[in-house]
Design a protein around this motif. Structure first.
Motif, mmCIF file in Angstrom:
data_model
loop_
_atom_site.group_PDB
_atom_site.id
_atom_site.type_symbol
_atom_site.label_atom_id
_atom_site.label_comp_id
_atom_site.label_asym_id
_atom_site.label_seq_id
_atom_site.Cartn_x
_atom_site.Cartn_y
_atom_site.Cartn_z
ATOM 1 N N ASN A 128 85.733 -16.922 86.911
ATOM 2 C CA ASN A 128 86.504 -18.045 87.382
ATOM 3 C C ASN A 128 85.233 -19.078 87.207
ATOM 4 O O ASN A 128 84.497 -19.444 88.216
ATOM 5 C CB ASN A 128 87.130 -17.843 89.313
ATOM 6 C CG ASN A 128 88.045 -18.565 89.674
ATOM 7 O OD1 ASN A 128 88.476 -20.062 88.725
ATOM 8 N ND2 ASN A 128 87.985 -18.804 90.838
ATOM 9 N N VAL B 41 81.521 -24.960 89.270
ATOM 10 C CA VAL B 41 82.311 -24.022 90.058
ATOM 11 C C VAL B 41 82.129 -22.249 89.641
ATOM 12 O O VAL B 41 83.016 -22.559 88.720
ATOM 13 C CB VAL B 41 82.943 -24.090 91.677
ATOM 14 C CG1 VAL B 41 82.668 -22.385 92.757
ATOM 15 C CG2 VAL B 41 82.261 -25.586 91.885
ATOM 16 N N GLY C 170 83.258 -18.900 92.796
ATOM 17 C CA GLY C 170 83.163 -20.352 93.933
ATOM 18 C C GLY C 170 81.158 -20.367 94.194
ATOM 19 O O GLY C 170 81.715 -21.170 95.300
HETATM 20 C C1 NAG Z 1 88.620 -19.919 91.493
HETATM 21 O O1 NAG Z 1 88.265 -20.613 92.272
HETATM 22 C C2 NAG Z 1 88.647 -21.867 93.133
HETATM 23 C C3 NAG Z 1 87.059 -22.273 93.564
HETATM 24 O O2 NAG Z 1 86.443 -22.009 93.935
HETATM 25 C C4 NAG Z 1 89.468 -20.818 93.901
HETATM 26 O O3 NAG Z 1 90.291 -22.162 94.825
HETATM 27 C C5 NAG Z 1 90.474 -20.403 93.062
HETATM 28 O O4 NAG Z 1 91.055 -19.830 94.291
HETATM 29 C C6 NAG Z 1 89.641 -19.163 92.805
HETATM 30 N N1 NAG Z 1 91.163 -18.466 91.437
HETATM 31 C C7 NAG Z 1 90.918 -17.169 91.732
HETATM 32 C C8 NAG Z 1 91.429 -16.590 90.293
HETATM 33 O O5 NAG Z 1 89.794 -16.670 92.024
#
Ligand code: NAG
Ligand code: NAG
Ligand code: NAG
Ligand code: NAG
Ligand code: NAG
Ligand code: NAG
Length: 783
Positions: free
Chosen positions: A25, A34, A37
């Motif tokens: 992600n 990022v 996360g």
């Molecule tokens: C991807 O990361 C973002 C920010 O860290 C988060 O808000 C989002 O839910 C994540 N998306 C997935 C599909 O995990």
């Protein structure tokens, strides 16, 4: 046998396909990209896949990884992939999917700059020339025919990457993509249509739903959510256009490009490291080296015009794929030092303070972690700086990096890596190995006719513009005219051309040439001519040396002899303007012997080999030099033209285009702001003498070299230049880090994992082929 095949298949399976099963992600915030996360401090480098060969890619990418890169950046070159509208090429050096997968196999990320405008000193900035002929088209502005084509190609590339699961959310390596390129440098010339075009480009890109962020570089008004990024020699002062975007440096020019007729630019690594460290010091989290490996402009791919065939760029990995020391090693040390600071850097914004005149400290401090950068921006004086109660010596124009806010692990001006000079040995071209004494190469030849010789020639009233006439199918366009004179005379033929070079022939005989330069493509020449009573033939060969690639409306910058063309002062005292006569034209040459090097028949044997005469095709067979070292042709003795090895063009050659005698600065003081003409070498010498031939294009024997020589040369003087790879022994002397320092780090509590990794890395003695770098440069007394 069977077991090893199975093993191979397993390895292949895991290298190529295993990553596709994990989804990554990628988003961003005001500090950084990022990834899953976690904010990341990333180091990136540009490698353009067509500027080397698929056989070279794995090694270059591995050396990039070993040098501390996390990301490989490349443009996508539209005119390489779609040379004719609707006919695609993704083979060989154009195999983008394979390139991206090779980066993935090395465990690195990809930044895919689709553009599709590339600039990049690439022919026509990467646009296919057929685009120019679409009715009503205007490039890079709010113009429907252009936007339709741009969207079609961008979507095609995105779809291709998606089908192969190459975007990070699909488990692939692509974490970032670029749309357009440096448009902000020229957009004022496009008015309001330029503004709406950029908005459109942003939403078009976003709509393609890649799942990873898009960037625009040099685009202060990049529409959300596109990240605007900075290009230049320095970007530490840069601020993104929103508080929710990270500070990214998409092109940090690691050197500069070479032009035919110019000296060789270079950028001292102390200054490059200073620029990178300053960027990370002031909150940057993504730096990309443009270029990390520059490579070669094979074929007719260089743009400019006048960009040389070599695109070495003084990059950390040289044109031949060999690490350039101390640049590569010093930057590797810098990257390690920066990675030691990552934990602190991603946790917070830096606190900047002044510690004296032009002394700037940045501290990233949070809970347990603390990292500091101390910059001395003075270009002359070294300084003693007091920071947190300790004294530090910071040389002029340098940054010290303190991953624990106490010990200096790196100073950008202190190089702890042995330098190497790239050396070549000479070997003559040989036809065969064997006992028979004389095995030197025999040459055969064909003369290219002066003037019109093809059946598809045509006549036209007046002088034509070259790009519109040839569509860039060839570098060459013949302009031919017959005139009748009452009496013979000696006079001057004055020719004005938009560029890039020309050769004039009177009654079949060479009379003179004119050439533009990288800074001024247009030509105005007076060529002394002798004319006879009665019929005279004037044949002008106009040629391009790579189409323009940069600037507002660069696509409309024409070429060729658009006139006036004038015979000055005839016997009766008047001059004769030839511009508005009916001329005969021929696109390209009669011979096309390069690509079809196997063709035989017309070739004359070498007994009466013509030398130092214009317009000759030469051909020879040769055996490859033994060994695995990279090879080049040393084109001493030749004039200007193009060369093909086994049917593949190794590019335009022009060893007679010599750099001016003055203006070189070697050595060059790295202190103080760098610019493209600050550090130059090779004055008074050919801009480019050596022309890289990829090893994979050669067979052990039975290779064919074909040359088209425009101005005159002697091919018997051509030799091989074999790149010598320094042996490990010459660098083993690099001393390992003092133990004291290690224990000093082990004592530090912050960022244990990164420190441990660094300590493991300290034992790394390097690939014997690359020379050895001392891992971390430690300056502090650790007291
Ligand atoms: C991807 O990361 C973002 C920010 O860290 C988060 O808000 C989002 O839910 C994540 N998306 C997935 C599909 O995990
Ligand atoms: C910095 O300190 C060193 C030793 O402490 C001294 O030799 C040097 O002269 C000082 N340099 C400056 C610019 O003050
Ligand atoms: C001068 O000579 C040229 C070529 O013979 C001819 O075309 C032109 O008309 C002459 N001009 C004059 C003023 O006689
Ligand atoms: C080419 O032809 C077009 C259309 O006639 C014209 O607008 C343009 O100025 C010409 N020259 C160049 C370099 O494109
Ligand atoms: C190129 O060839 C010339 C003539 O043989 C020679 O003097 C020169 O040293 C060669 N240069 C290199 C780099 O091999
Ligand atoms: C504005 C500018 O000079 N841009 C150049 C930056 O460097 C790259 C790489 O050499 C060129 O492609 C751009 O034209």
């Amino acid at each position: 046998m069977r077991a090893s095949q199975t093993l191979f298949l397993l390895l292949w399976f895991f290298c190529i396909y295993a990553p596709t099963s994990f989804s990554t992600n990628v988003t961003y915030d005001h500090r950084a990209l990022v990834i899953d996360g976690k904010r990341r401090v990333l180091v990136s480098g540009s490698i353009h896949y067509p500027r080397s060969t698929p056989e070279m890619w794995p090694d270059i990418i591995q050396k990039s990884k070993d040098g501390g890169l996390d990301v490989i950046e490349t443009y996508v070159f539209w005119n390489l992939h779609e040379p004719v509208r609707g006919q695609y090429n993704f083979e060989g050096r154009a195999d983008l999917v394979k390139f991206v997968k090779t980066v993935a196999a090395a465990g690195l990320y990809v930044h895919l700059r689709i553009g599709p405008y590339a600039c990049a000193e690439w022919n026509y900035g990467g646009f296919p020339v057929w685009l120019h002929f679409i009715p009503g088209i205007q490039f890079r502005t709010d113009n429907k025919p252009f936007k339709d084509e741009m969207k079609r190609f961008t979507a095609k590339i995105v779809d291709m990457m998606k089908k192969e699961n190459l975007y990070a959310p699909q488990g692939g390596p692509i974490i970032l993509s670029q749309i357009e390129n440096e448009y902000g440098n020229v957009d004022e010339h496009y008015g309001p249509a330029g503004k709406s075009y950029i908005k459109w480009a942003g939403s078009m890109a976003t709509s393609l739903d890649t799942g990873v962020p898009w960037v625009m570089c040099q685009q202060a008004d990049a529409p959300d959510p596109i990240i605007n990024a900075c290009n230049g020699f320095y970007c530490h002062q840069f601020k993104p256009n929103s508080n929710s975007k990270p500070k990214m440096f998409t092109e940090n020019w690691s050197g500069w490009f070479l032009g035919f007729g110019g000296p060789v630019p270079y950028r001292p690594v102390e200054d490059l490291a200073f620029s990178v460290a300053r960027f990370y010091q002031l909150g940057g989290t993504f730096n990309n080296y443009y270029m990390y490996h520059g490579g070669t402009n094979f074929g007719r791919t260089s743009g400019g015009p006048f960009i040389s065939t070599s695109y070495d760029y003084d990059a950390p990995i040289d044109e031949y794929g060999i690490v350039r020391q101390p640049k590569w090693g010093h930057l590797k040390d810098l990257h390690k030092a920066i990675k030691l600071c990552e934990e602190a850097m991603i946790a917070t914004d830096p606190t900047i303070s002044s510690l004296g005149s032009n002394i700037e400290a940045a501290v990233y401090k949070t809970g347990s972690a603390c990292a500091a950068f101390l910059a001395n921006n003075n270009d002359k004086s070294d300084e003693n700086v007091t920071f947190n109660g300790n004294s530090y010596h910071v040389p002029a124009w340098s940054v010290s990096i303190l991953p624990d806010c106490k010990n200096v692990v790196h100073n950008t001006a202190k190089i702890n890596v042995a330098s190497t000079t790239s050396s070549f040995t000479t070997e003559s071209l040989k036809e065969k190995t064997g006992s028979s004494g004389d095995s030197s190469t025999g040459w055969s030849w064909i003369t290219e006719p002066v003037g019109i010789s093809k059946t598809d020639s045509f006549t036209k009233f007046g002088l034509v513009e070259q790009l519109n006439t040839t569509g860039d199918r060839s570098d060459y366009l013949w302009y031919s005219l017959s005139i009748d004179l009452d009496a013979g005379t000696k006079t001057d033929l004055q020719i004005e051309s938009l560029g890039h070079a020309l050769h004039a022939f009177i009654n079949g005989k060479f009379a003179g040439s004119g050439t533009g330069t990288k800074n001024k493509a247009a030509i105005k020449v007076d060529i002394p001519v002798t004319l006879v009573a009665g019929k005279n033939t004037i044949d002008l060969l106009s040629l391009t040396v790579g189409l323009k690639n940069y600037g507002a409306f660069y696509d409309l910058r024409g070429a060729g002899i658009t006139g006036p063309v004038t015979l000055k002062s005839l016997n009766n005292g008047s001059s004769l303007d030839l511009s508005s006569k009916t001329w005969t034209y021929q696109i390209g040459l009669k011979g096309d012997f390069g690509p079809s090097s196997g063709s035989s028949g017309q070739w004359n044997s070498q007994s009466n080999l013509p030398t130092n005469q214009p317009l000759i095709w030469y051909k020879t067979n040769f055996i490859a030099p033994s060994g695995k070292e990279p090879v080049a042709f040393n084109m001493t003795g030749m004039g200007k033209g193009e060369a093909w090895v086994n049917g593949q063009s190794i590019g335009r050659y022009w060893p007679t285009n010599i750099a001016p005698n003055e203006g070189c600065t070697d050595p060059c003081n790295y202190r103080g702001s760098y610019h493209a003409s600050k550090c130059l070498r090779n004055c008074g010498k050919p801009s480019q003498l050596l022309y890289h031939v990829p090893r994979s294009w050669l067979r052990p024997e039975g290779n064919t070299l074909v040359l088209f020589e425009e101005t005159g040369g002697n091919p018997k003087q051509i030799s091989f230049a074999i790149r010598q790879i320094e042996s490990a022994s010459s660098h083993k002397s690099a001393s390992p880090l003092p133990h004291k320092v290690l224990s000093c780090f082990q004592g530090a509590s912050s960022n244990r994992a990164a420190l441990d990794e660094a300590i493991v890395e300290l034992d790394y003695q390097g690939d014997p082929c690359e020379g050895v770098t001392k891992s971390l440069a430690v300056e502090a007394s650790c007291a």
